[in-house]
Design a protein around this motif. Structure first.
Motif, PDB file in Angstrom:
ATOM      1  N   ALA A 153       9.814  -7.512  -2.684  1.00  0.00           N
ATOM      2  CA  ALA A 153       9.610  -6.320  -3.509  1.00  0.00           C
ATOM      3  C   ALA A 153       8.126  -6.039  -3.708  1.00  0.00           C
ATOM      4  O   ALA A 153       7.677  -4.889  -3.593  1.00  0.00           O
ATOM      5  CB  ALA A 153      10.299  -6.499  -4.860  1.00  0.00           C
ATOM      6  N   LEU A 187       6.276  -2.745  -2.279  1.00  0.00           N
ATOM      7  CA  LEU A 187       5.813  -1.775  -3.264  1.00  0.00           C
ATOM      8  C   LEU A 187       4.293  -1.601  -3.242  1.00  0.00           C
ATOM      9  O   LEU A 187       3.785  -0.477  -3.277  1.00  0.00           O
ATOM     10  CB  LEU A 187       6.267  -2.207  -4.662  1.00  0.00           C
ATOM     11  N   VAL A 201      11.492  -1.911   1.969  1.00  0.00           N
ATOM     12  CA  VAL A 201      11.295  -1.640   0.538  1.00  0.00           C
ATOM     13  C   VAL A 201      10.311  -0.479   0.355  1.00  0.00           C
ATOM     14  O   VAL A 201      10.533   0.422  -0.471  1.00  0.00           O
ATOM     15  CB  VAL A 201      10.772  -2.897  -0.187  1.00  0.00           C
TER      16      VAL A 201
END
Length: 324
Positions: A71, A75, A191
């Motif tokens: 993640a 991100l 992601v």
């Protein structure tokens, strides 16, 4: 064996830097042709995620074992770097946007010192100071920031995210169950694509832009060719080789080699896009790269070892004394 591994890592880092360096030159004509910078990021990241989807499926166990790493990489190190960088180059020259972004390796030094609590040398601090002076020259601060201020802010945000890229790429590399770097890259792009889908609203893309031509300097190039270069070479290939190189070297050494990206991008922008920097901006760019190089190549200071008092030698009592 170890030396050959480092040499291979150095070669991969060089190739990755060159591949990353061509992204802005290929993407800017598409942005100028009508694509929003965030839409350009979505096309880049989503296209790369689609290409690497078989690799993501192969390493699907990472989702269960390292969800936070995937993640964070997606991100910050994927979506954050690309979004801020493209937003920056849409307002300022490619070379300047890259020079601002490449304060990231110097910022990595601050992370090592103040977050990881590891000592750094005076040379590293001096290099960071030189880079800041160079930044002032790049933006020509004495002229009241003649560069677009928002473009400069976006470039600095890209620098923060880029510093995180090296941290995430090296995360867990020393453990026995180290996550596979290729799997981390694939899931990071997946992601990043999901995050950018919410932000970029790709359903509003003018797809006719990709069916036409875009101006690469004085040349008209099919937009699909430029997009293919950005996705396959400047994203898939660049990320895969870059993450593997960080594992084989170290975040600091890989960060030094990555400075080549700014040089490649600036030279390509000069040759292909006709972008010219002022004398002070060239000097400032040299200071930024030189200062960051000094900061990153300075050896880490050895940790201080507390003085441990020597144990007193045992006193041997005379036999007659003990039997008295």
């Amino acid at each position: 064996m170890q030396a050959s591994g480092k040499n291979a890592g150095l070669g991969l880092a060089l190739v990755s830097a060159v591949a990353f360096g061509g992204s802005g030159v290929a993407a800017k004509p598409l942005i100028e042709a009508g694509l929003d910078p965030l839409q350009m990021v979505w096309l880049r990241v989503a296209g790369a995620a689609l290409v690497l989807s078989p690799l993501a499926w192969r390493h699907r166990g990472l989702v269960r074992r390292n969800p936070a790493l995937l993640a964070g990489f997606g991100l910050v190190a994927v979506a954050g770097v690309q979004a801020f960088y493209f937003a920056s180059l849409s307002r300022i020259p490619v070379g300047v946007a890259l020079l601002l972004e490449y304060l990231g390796p110097a910022l990595l030094l601050g992370y090592i010192r103040f977050v990881q609590r590891k000592p750094v040398t005076r040379g590293a601090a001096a290099g960071a100071a030189v880079a800041v002076v160079g930044l002032a020259c790049v933006v020509e601060i004495w002229a009241g920031l003649r560069l677009d201020l928002l473009g400069v802010v976006f470039g600095l945000c890209a620098a923060l995210c880029q510093a995180s890229y090296f941290v995430f790429a090296d995360q867990g590399s020393d453990g026995e169950d180290a996550p596979d770097p290729l799997g981390v890259t694939a899931y990071g792009l997946v992601v990043g694509a999901l995050v950018m889908t919410v932000i970029a609203r790709p359903w509003e893309i003018d797809w006719q832009v990709l069916g036409g031509d875009a101006a690469l300097g004085d040349l008209m190039v099919p937009a699909g060719v430029l997009l293919g270069w950005v996705v396959l070479i400047a994203t898939v290939f660049a990320y895969l080789t870059g993450v593997v190189s960080v594992r084989r070297l170290s975040p600091q050494i890989a960060g030094v080699v990555a400075f080549l990206e700014a040089v490649v991008a600036t030279v390509l922008a000069w040759i292909l896009l006709g972008e010219h920097l002022s004398t002070w901006q060239i000097v400032g760019g040299g200071l930024v790269l030189g200062g960051a190089f000094i900061a990153q190549s300075s050896r880490q200071a050895p940790p201080e070892v507390p003085d441990v008092p020597a144990e007193p030698e045992p006193v041997l009592l005379d036999r007659e004394t003990t039997t008295a």
